[in-house]
Design an enzyme around this catalytic site. Structure first.
Site, mmCIF file in Angstrom:
data_model
loop_
_atom_site.group_PDB
_atom_site.id
_atom_site.type_symbol
_atom_site.label_atom_id
_atom_site.label_comp_id
_atom_site.label_asym_id
_atom_site.label_seq_id
_atom_site.Cartn_x
_atom_site.Cartn_y
_atom_site.Cartn_z
ATOM 1 N N ARG A 44 41.245 33.055 44.886
ATOM 2 C CA ARG A 44 42.236 32.011 44.661
ATOM 3 C C ARG A 44 42.479 31.251 45.972
ATOM 4 N NH1 ARG A 44 45.471 33.280 47.858
ATOM 5 N NH2 ARG A 44 46.672 31.396 47.506
ATOM 6 N N GLY A 45 43.244 30.144 45.830
ATOM 7 C CA GLY A 45 43.430 29.260 46.973
ATOM 8 C C GLY A 45 42.358 28.177 46.881
ATOM 9 N N ALA A 46 42.780 26.916 46.955
ATOM 10 C CA ALA A 46 41.871 25.812 46.640
ATOM 11 C C ALA A 46 40.541 25.845 47.415
ATOM 12 C CB ALA A 46 42.605 24.486 46.847
ATOM 13 N N ARG A 87 39.483 26.826 36.369
ATOM 14 C CA ARG A 87 40.835 26.392 36.736
ATOM 15 C C ARG A 87 40.818 24.873 36.945
ATOM 16 N NH1 ARG A 87 44.109 29.771 41.025
ATOM 17 N NH2 ARG A 87 45.833 29.069 39.700
ATOM 18 N N GLN A 194 52.069 35.546 45.474
ATOM 19 C CA GLN A 194 51.083 35.367 46.553
ATOM 20 C C GLN A 194 51.739 35.473 47.929
ATOM 21 O OE1 GLN A 194 51.299 33.540 43.806
ATOM 22 N NE2 GLN A 194 49.339 32.700 43.144
ATOM 23 N N ASP A 235 46.647 21.873 46.425
ATOM 24 C CA ASP A 235 45.518 22.084 45.520
ATOM 25 C C ASP A 235 44.820 20.784 45.186
ATOM 26 O OD1 ASP A 235 47.250 24.604 45.068
ATOM 27 O OD2 ASP A 235 45.254 25.032 44.257
ATOM 28 N N ASN A 245 50.708 21.422 44.355
ATOM 29 C CA ASN A 245 50.603 22.720 45.026
ATOM 30 C C ASN A 245 51.372 23.741 44.185
ATOM 31 O OD1 ASN A 245 49.659 24.338 47.277
ATOM 32 N ND2 ASN A 245 51.797 24.481 47.915
ATOM 33 N N LYS A 246 51.331 24.972 44.619
ATOM 34 C CA LYS A 246 51.943 26.082 43.877
ATOM 35 C C LYS A 246 53.344 25.750 43.384
ATOM 36 C CE LYS A 246 50.481 29.130 42.942
ATOM 37 N NZ LYS A 246 49.878 29.260 41.580
HETATM 38 O O1 MRU Z 1 47.251 29.779 42.061
HETATM 39 P P1 MRU Z 1 46.763 29.878 43.478
HETATM 40 O O2 MRU Z 1 47.175 31.142 44.146
HETATM 41 O O3 MRU Z 1 45.273 29.618 43.575
HETATM 42 O O4 MRU Z 1 47.503 28.685 44.229
HETATM 43 C C1 MRU Z 1 47.226 28.473 45.587
HETATM 44 C C2 MRU Z 1 48.054 27.425 46.207
HETATM 45 O O5 MRU Z 1 48.859 26.784 45.583
HETATM 46 C C3 MRU Z 1 47.782 27.132 47.659
HETATM 47 O O6 MRU Z 1 48.941 26.661 48.283
HETATM 48 C C4 MRU Z 1 46.689 26.063 47.770
HETATM 49 O O7 MRU Z 1 45.576 26.400 46.996
HETATM 50 C C5 MRU Z 1 46.258 25.862 49.166
HETATM 51 S S1 MRU Z 1 45.370 27.252 49.797
HETATM 52 C C6 MRU Z 1 44.848 26.856 51.352
#
Ligand code: MRU
Length: 359
Positions: A44-46, A87, A194, A235, A245-246
């Site tokens: 996970r994480g973009a 996703r 997270q 994201d 973003n999250k």
């Molecule tokens: O659902 P996730 O855990 O993949 O969401 C991640 C985020 O929202 C992060 O802030 C984003 O991907 C940036 S990671 C460098």
């Protein structure tokens, strides 16, 4: 710690759902396993999702029994369509797949081994470029912090979420090396924690003082004047600087404005989407209600209640003081700043692969 990598013909990644209790690494030659890992947030994480997507289509092209370029192309496209449906919000996934697709389409050679080699080179380049982007984001972002500060951050934007030291978190670790981090406050980040599970784990390993709060505590801390700066990741960033973003990021941005706290977003160029005019065009993933109803496998929501579980929200650009990228710090007006930055990018995002859902 490397979140996802290519090792001896296989994709190797750390299963982030097991952290912080267990450091479990998975090694696979099946692109579907990588796709399911993205879907279930094991990866996970973009930026990490983008790197994983590139390696997933590469490993598909390396399957046994693919004897012609046409065989490799067919395997590649099956994987591409599978991965593109995992996703919808992090545009890094689509940017990486576009780059990989370009390699296949530009490959005139009749030799399948050459095509496989080119795919692996491109996937490795995507990984390497992200590693370097993280380092530069850390340096550009840390330059904004001129005295010892208390940071607030959301979700996880560290090594786990990228191919390097992170985005927003790279700013924190770089500022820490410069003596400018008093402490870090990490939102636990409901519903999947997270912040509590991953950010706290990473910061502790880096020797940085971290305090985990429930997401709803952020307002109280800002009211008391205890937060100096907020740094978050992204994201997907629209052409006008709106940021997906999250879920919970928008709350922080509104609070930051109310309490006069600088609100910075950090992201590599691969997170910018020139095809979305504004945040309203960004597809927001809705997760399964189990993400909310179950905590540690135990049901906490009354039976019969409905659940709404968006994974992300959208922060309007006017609430963002700066967007930190590997090319430098963007300031408003963002439409012009983003267009100027993207015009110098050699990997301009191609249209999404055919058949890729936008929502
Ligand atoms: O659902 P996730 O855990 O993949 O969401 C991640 C985020 O929202 C992060 O802030 C984003 O991907 C940036 S990671 C460098």
């Amino acid at each position: 710690m490397v979140s996802v990598e290519w090792r001896d013909g296989a994709v190797r990644f750390i299963d982030q759902t097991k952290l912080p209790h267990e450091e479990l690494f998975v090694e696979t030659t099946d692109y579907r396993v990588v796709g399911e890992a993205i879907r279930s947030l094991q990866i996970r994480g973009a930026p990490a999702i983008g790197v994983a997507a590139a390696f997933a289509v590469t490993v598909a092209a390396h399957a046994h029994g693919l004897n012609s370029v046409q065989d490799v192309r067919d395997a590649f496209y099956s994987a591409l369509h599978f991965i593109s449906r995992t996703r919808p919000t992090a545009v890094n996934l689509f940017a990486a797949l576009s780059r990989m697709q370009r390699v296949v389409e530009q490959h005139a050679d009749a030799d399948p081994d050459n095509l496989r080699r080119s795919l692996l080179n491109e996937a490795t380049a995507i990984q390497r470029e992200d590693t370097e982007a993280c380092r530069r984001i850390g340096e550009y972002g840390a330059a904004l912090i001129t005295s010892p500060s208390t940071f607030l951050t959301h979700c996880n934007t560290g090594a786990l979420a990228t191919a390097g030291s992170g985005t927003a978190q790279s700013i924190i670790t770089t500022a820490a090396r410069q003596g400018n981090v008093r402490r870090v406050v990490a939102d636990e980040t409901r519903p999947l924690f997270q912040g509590a599970r991953l950010t706290a784990w990473e910061l502790l390993r880096a020797g940085i003082d971290v305090t985990v709060i429930t997401d709803s505590t952020a307002a109280f801390l800002m009211q008391k004047g205890e937060i100096d700066v907020i740094v978050v990741g992204a994201d997907r960033i629209a052409s006008n600087g709106d940021v997906a973003n999250k879920i919970g990021t928008y709350n922080l941005a509104v609070l930051a404005e109310k309490h006069n706290v600088p609100f910075y977003v950090a992201a590599p160029i691969s997170t910018f989407d020139p095809h979305t005019q504004s945040g309203r065009d960004i597809p927001i993933e809705e997760r399964n209600e189990r993400d909310v109803t179950l905590v540690g496998g135990t049901r906490i929501v009354a039976e019969g209640a409905r659940v709404f579980a968006p994974a992300f929200d959208m922060t309007p650009n006017e609430l963002i003081q700066a967007i930190v990228t590997e090319k430098g710090v963007l300031k408003p007006p963002y439409t012009e700043a983003i267009a100027a930055m993207l015009s110098t990018d050699k990997n301009e995002l191609a249209p999404q692969p055919q058949g890729v859902p936008t929502r």
